[in-house]
Design a protein around this motif. Sequence first.
Motif, PDB file in Angstrom:
ATOM      1  N   GLY A 204       0.788  -1.221   0.000  1.00 27.20           N
ATOM      2  CA  GLY A 204       0.000   0.000   0.000  1.00 27.20           C
ATOM      3  C   GLY A 204       0.820   1.271   0.000  1.00 27.20           C
ATOM      4  O   GLY A 204       0.284   2.356  -0.283  1.00 27.20           O
ATOM      5  N   ARG A 205       2.127   1.171   0.288  1.00 30.00           N
ATOM      6  CA  ARG A 205       2.969   2.363   0.323  1.00 30.00           C
ATOM      7  C   ARG A 205       3.136   2.980  -1.063  1.00 30.00           C
ATOM      8  O   ARG A 205       3.621   4.108  -1.183  1.00 30.00           O
ATOM      9  N   ASP A 206       2.751   2.279  -2.110  1.00 32.84           N
ATOM     10  CA  ASP A 206       2.874   2.820  -3.468  1.00 32.84           C
ATOM     11  C   ASP A 206       1.895   3.954  -3.728  1.00 32.84           C
ATOM     12  O   ASP A 206       2.094   4.746  -4.650  1.00 32.84           O
ATOM     13  N   GLY A 207       0.813   4.043  -2.959  1.00 30.00           N
ATOM     14  CA  GLY A 207      -0.116   5.146  -3.164  1.00 30.00           C
ATOM     15  C   GLY A 207      -1.551   4.790  -2.833  1.00 30.00           C
ATOM     16  O   GLY A 207      -1.916   3.610  -2.733  1.00 30.00           O
ATOM     17  N   SER A 208      -2.367   5.834  -2.688  1.00 29.05           N
ATOM     18  CA  SER A 208      -3.778   5.670  -2.333  1.00 29.05           C
ATOM     19  C   SER A 208      -4.607   5.340  -3.573  1.00 29.05           C
ATOM     20  O   SER A 208      -4.272   5.738  -4.688  1.00 29.05           O
ATOM     21  N   PHE A 209      -5.716   4.627  -3.353  1.00 27.94           N
ATOM     22  CA  PHE A 209      -6.627   4.337  -4.459  1.00 27.94           C
ATOM     23  C   PHE A 209      -8.007   3.984  -3.919  1.00 27.94           C
ATOM     24  O   PHE A 209      -8.180   3.704  -2.727  1.00 27.94           O
ATOM     25  N   LYS A 210      -8.966   4.012  -4.811  1.00 32.07           N
ATOM     26  CA  LYS A 210     -10.359   3.710  -4.461  1.00 32.07           C
ATOM     27  C   LYS A 210     -10.941   2.793  -5.527  1.00 32.07           C
ATOM     28  O   LYS A 210     -10.794   3.049  -6.726  1.00 32.07           O
ATOM     29  N   ILE A 211     -11.594   1.723  -5.100  1.00 33.34           N
ATOM     30  CA  ILE A 211     -12.276   0.801  -6.018  1.00 33.34           C
ATOM     31  C   ILE A 211     -13.770   1.035  -5.882  1.00 33.34           C
ATOM     32  O   ILE A 211     -14.333   0.872  -4.804  1.00 33.34           O
ATOM     33  N   MET A 212     -14.407   1.412  -6.980  1.00 31.80           N
ATOM     34  CA  MET A 212     -15.845   1.685  -6.991  1.00 31.80           C
ATOM     35  C   MET A 212     -16.541   0.612  -7.814  1.00 31.80           C
ATOM     36  O   MET A 212     -16.222   0.420  -8.984  1.00 31.80           O
ATOM     37  N   THR A 213     -17.481  -0.083  -7.196  1.00 34.02           N
ATOM     38  CA  THR A 213     -18.189  -1.162  -7.873  1.00 34.02           C
ATOM     39  C   THR A 213     -19.615  -0.721  -8.163  1.00 34.02           C
ATOM     40  O   THR A 213     -20.387  -0.430  -7.244  1.00 34.02           O
ATOM     41  N   VAL A 214     -19.944  -0.647  -9.447  1.00 31.90           N
ATOM     42  CA  VAL A 214     -21.281  -0.265  -9.889  1.00 31.90           C
ATOM     43  C   VAL A 214     -21.827  -1.379 -10.772  1.00 31.90           C
ATOM     44  O   VAL A 214     -21.229  -1.729 -11.784  1.00 31.90           O
ATOM     45  N   ALA A 215     -22.962  -1.958 -10.349  1.00 34.83           N
ATOM     46  CA  ALA A 215     -23.597  -3.042 -11.111  1.00 34.83           C
ATOM     47  C   ALA A 215     -22.611  -4.167 -11.410  1.00 34.83           C
ATOM     48  O   ALA A 215     -22.581  -4.720 -12.515  1.00 34.83           O
ATOM     49  N   GLY A 216     -21.772  -4.495 -10.430  1.00 36.98           N
ATOM     50  CA  GLY A 216     -20.851  -5.621 -10.569  1.00 36.98           C
ATOM     51  C   GLY A 216     -19.570  -5.317 -11.311  1.00 36.98           C
ATOM     52  O   GLY A 216     -18.720  -6.202 -11.460  1.00 36.98           O
ATOM     53  N   LEU A 246      -4.236  -7.308   0.058  1.00 32.43           N
ATOM     54  CA  LEU A 246      -2.911  -7.407   0.678  1.00 32.43           C
ATOM     55  C   LEU A 246      -2.713  -6.316   1.731  1.00 32.43           C
ATOM     56  O   LEU A 246      -2.096  -6.561   2.782  1.00 32.43           O
ATOM     57  N   VAL A 247      -3.236  -5.121   1.460  1.00 32.79           N
ATOM     58  CA  VAL A 247      -3.190  -4.065   2.479  1.00 32.79           C
ATOM     59  C   VAL A 247      -4.019  -4.489   3.683  1.00 32.79           C
ATOM     60  O   VAL A 247      -3.621  -4.305   4.837  1.00 32.79           O
ATOM     61  N   GLY A 248      -5.177  -5.091   3.417  1.00 32.15           N
ATOM     62  CA  GLY A 248      -6.020  -5.579   4.504  1.00 32.15           C
ATOM     63  C   GLY A 248      -5.339  -6.629   5.351  1.00 32.15           C
ATOM     64  O   GLY A 248      -5.595  -6.723   6.566  1.00 32.15           O
ATOM     65  N   ASP A 249      -4.440  -7.403   4.728  1.00 32.82           N
ATOM     66  CA  ASP A 249      -3.735  -8.447   5.473  1.00 32.82           C
ATOM     67  C   ASP A 249      -2.851  -7.872   6.577  1.00 32.82           C
ATOM     68  O   ASP A 249      -2.593  -8.542   7.589  1.00 32.82           O
ATOM     69  N   VAL A 250      -2.358  -6.636   6.390  1.00 35.98           N
ATOM     70  CA  VAL A 250      -1.470  -6.050   7.398  1.00 35.98           C
ATOM     71  C   VAL A 250      -2.188  -5.024   8.273  1.00 35.98           C
ATOM     72  O   VAL A 250      -1.584  -4.445   9.178  1.00 35.98           O
ATOM     73  N   ALA A 251      -3.474  -4.793   7.997  1.00 31.45           N
ATOM     74  CA  ALA A 251      -4.248  -3.845   8.811  1.00 31.45           C
ATOM     75  C   ALA A 251      -4.703  -4.506  10.112  1.00 31.45           C
ATOM     76  O   ALA A 251      -4.842  -5.728  10.199  1.00 31.45           O
ATOM     77  N   LEU A 252      -4.945  -3.684  11.111  1.00 28.71           N
ATOM     78  CA  LEU A 252      -5.499  -4.187  12.366  1.00 28.71           C
ATOM     79  C   LEU A 252      -6.933  -4.653  12.148  1.00 28.71           C
ATOM     80  O   LEU A 252      -7.638  -4.129  11.278  1.00 28.71           O
ATOM     81  N   PRO A 253      -7.410  -5.615  12.944  1.00 29.59           N
ATOM     82  CA  PRO A 253      -8.828  -5.988  12.879  1.00 29.59           C
ATOM     83  C   PRO A 253      -9.716  -4.802  13.235  1.00 29.59           C
ATOM     84  O   PRO A 253      -9.244  -3.791  13.768  1.00 29.59           O
ATOM     85  N   LYS A 254     -11.008  -4.910  12.968  1.00 29.52           N
ATOM     86  CA  LYS A 254     -11.931  -3.800  13.196  1.00 29.52           C
ATOM     87  C   LYS A 254     -11.922  -3.321  14.647  1.00 29.52           C
ATOM     88  O   LYS A 254     -11.853  -2.121  14.907  1.00 29.52           O
ATOM     89  N   ASP A 255     -11.983  -4.241  15.580  1.00 29.58           N
ATOM     90  CA  ASP A 255     -12.044  -3.851  16.990  1.00 29.58           C
ATOM     91  C   ASP A 255     -10.768  -3.139  17.431  1.00 29.58           C
ATOM     92  O   ASP A 255     -10.820  -2.113  18.127  1.00 29.58           O
ATOM     93  N   ALA A 256      -9.617  -3.672  17.013  1.00 25.26           N
ATOM     94  CA  ALA A 256      -8.345  -3.053  17.378  1.00 25.26           C
ATOM     95  C   ALA A 256      -8.198  -1.696  16.698  1.00 25.26           C
ATOM     96  O   ALA A 256      -7.649  -0.749  17.285  1.00 25.26           O
ATOM     97  N   SER A 257      -8.677  -1.587  15.475  1.00 21.50           N
ATOM     98  CA  SER A 257      -8.637  -0.310  14.767  1.00 21.50           C
ATOM     99  C   SER A 257      -9.507   0.715  15.481  1.00 21.50           C
ATOM    100  O   SER A 257      -9.130   1.885  15.625  1.00 21.50           O
ATOM    101  N   PHE A 258     -10.677   0.272  15.918  1.00 21.33           N
ATOM    102  CA  PHE A 258     -11.591   1.164  16.636  1.00 21.33           C
ATOM    103  C   PHE A 258     -10.928   1.686  17.917  1.00 21.33           C
ATOM    104  O   PHE A 258     -10.993   2.886  18.225  1.00 21.33           O
ATOM    105  N   ASP A 259     -10.254   0.787  18.634  1.00 20.96           N
ATOM    106  CA  ASP A 259      -9.570   1.182  19.872  1.00 20.96           C
ATOM    107  C   ASP A 259      -8.469   2.202  19.578  1.00 20.96           C
ATOM    108  O   ASP A 259      -8.270   3.157  20.344  1.00 20.96           O
ATOM    109  N   LEU A 260      -7.757   2.006  18.457  1.00 21.23           N
ATOM    110  CA  LEU A 260      -6.694   2.933  18.087  1.00 21.23           C
ATOM    111  C   LEU A 260      -7.263   4.312  17.779  1.00 21.23           C
ATOM    112  O   LEU A 260      -6.690   5.338  18.158  1.00 21.23           O
TER     113      LEU A 260
END
Length: 269
Positions: A204-216, A246-260
Motif C-alpha cells: 500500500g505504500r505505493d499510493g492511495s486508491f479507491k475501487i468503486m463497484t457499480v452493477a458488478g 494485501l493491504v487488509g492483510d497487514v491492517a489491524l482488525p476492526k475492533d483493534a482499529s476502533f480502539d486505536l
Amino acid sequence: MRYRAGFDPDKNLWDLIAFDLRRQRQERDISLNVVGDIIGRDRSLVAYVENGTTKLQEKHAVKIDDAWRTGGLYSRLVRFAKLGHDVTWSATHLELEANADELRIWELSWMPGLLQTEDYARAMFEAAGIEGAEEGVKARLERQQCLHRTPSPRVWVIIDERVVTQPVGSAEIMREQLVQVIELARLPHISVRVVPQSVGAHVGRDGSFKIMTVAGTDTVYTLAPGGGRLIQDATETNSFRVWFDLVGDVALPKDASFDLLVEAMGRFS
C-alpha cells in the motif's frame, strides 16, 4: 441512444473510440447483441461503451479487431488512450462514487474525502494552497451524501496510522474529525481499519486508491498530485482488488482499529 453528458469525440480519445465503434457497428448493420457475442458480454455493456459511460477494455478491443479485421485499430487506440490524461476522469469518478454499490478505499496520506469533516477538509485545502477552498469544501460535503442514501453502499476503508496521528489543522479539528470517523465506523455498512506503522513496508505504500463497484463492474481511481487516474480495464482493476486485500492483510482488525481511533482522539483532547 443518448451519449453521456459532455461526450466529445473531437477532444476525448475514449469518446472517439466509442463514437467510431458505434459508427462501425451501424455500417455493418449489426445489433448490440451481436457485438456482445463477439466480446462475450451482454448488449448493455456494449451500449454503455458506445454512449461513453464505460471505456472499451483492451481484451474486448482485441476481439472486435479480430472479428472486424481492423488490423488492430481498436487495440492500438485503447492502449494509446490509457497512456494519456483524460480531463473527464474526475467527473466520472464522482459519478461512479455517488452510485457505487461497494466502495473500497485505501488512503495513505489524508482522511478519505467521504469521511472528512468540514473543518478538516478546509484545513487540508488550505495546507495544499488550493484556490477556491470553500468551493472544494462544499463539494466534498455534498459527496458524502452517498454514504447515507438508500440502499446504502457497502464501504470498506483502510487508512494508514499516520492519517490518524499526524495533525491537520488544530487539535480541536483533529478531535472532531476522529469523532466523526468513529461514529461512521459504528454504522453497519461501513468498516474502518488502520494499518499500524509497525508493519513497515507493504504494497500500500505505493499510493492511495479507491475501487468503486457499480452493477458488478469495478472502476479504480488512483490519487496523484494534479489529478487522479481512472482505470476501467478489468485486468488492471483485478490487480487493485488483490492489492487492497494485501493491504487488509497487514491492517489491524476492526475492533483493534476502533480502539486505536479512540486512543488517538484522546490524545487530541
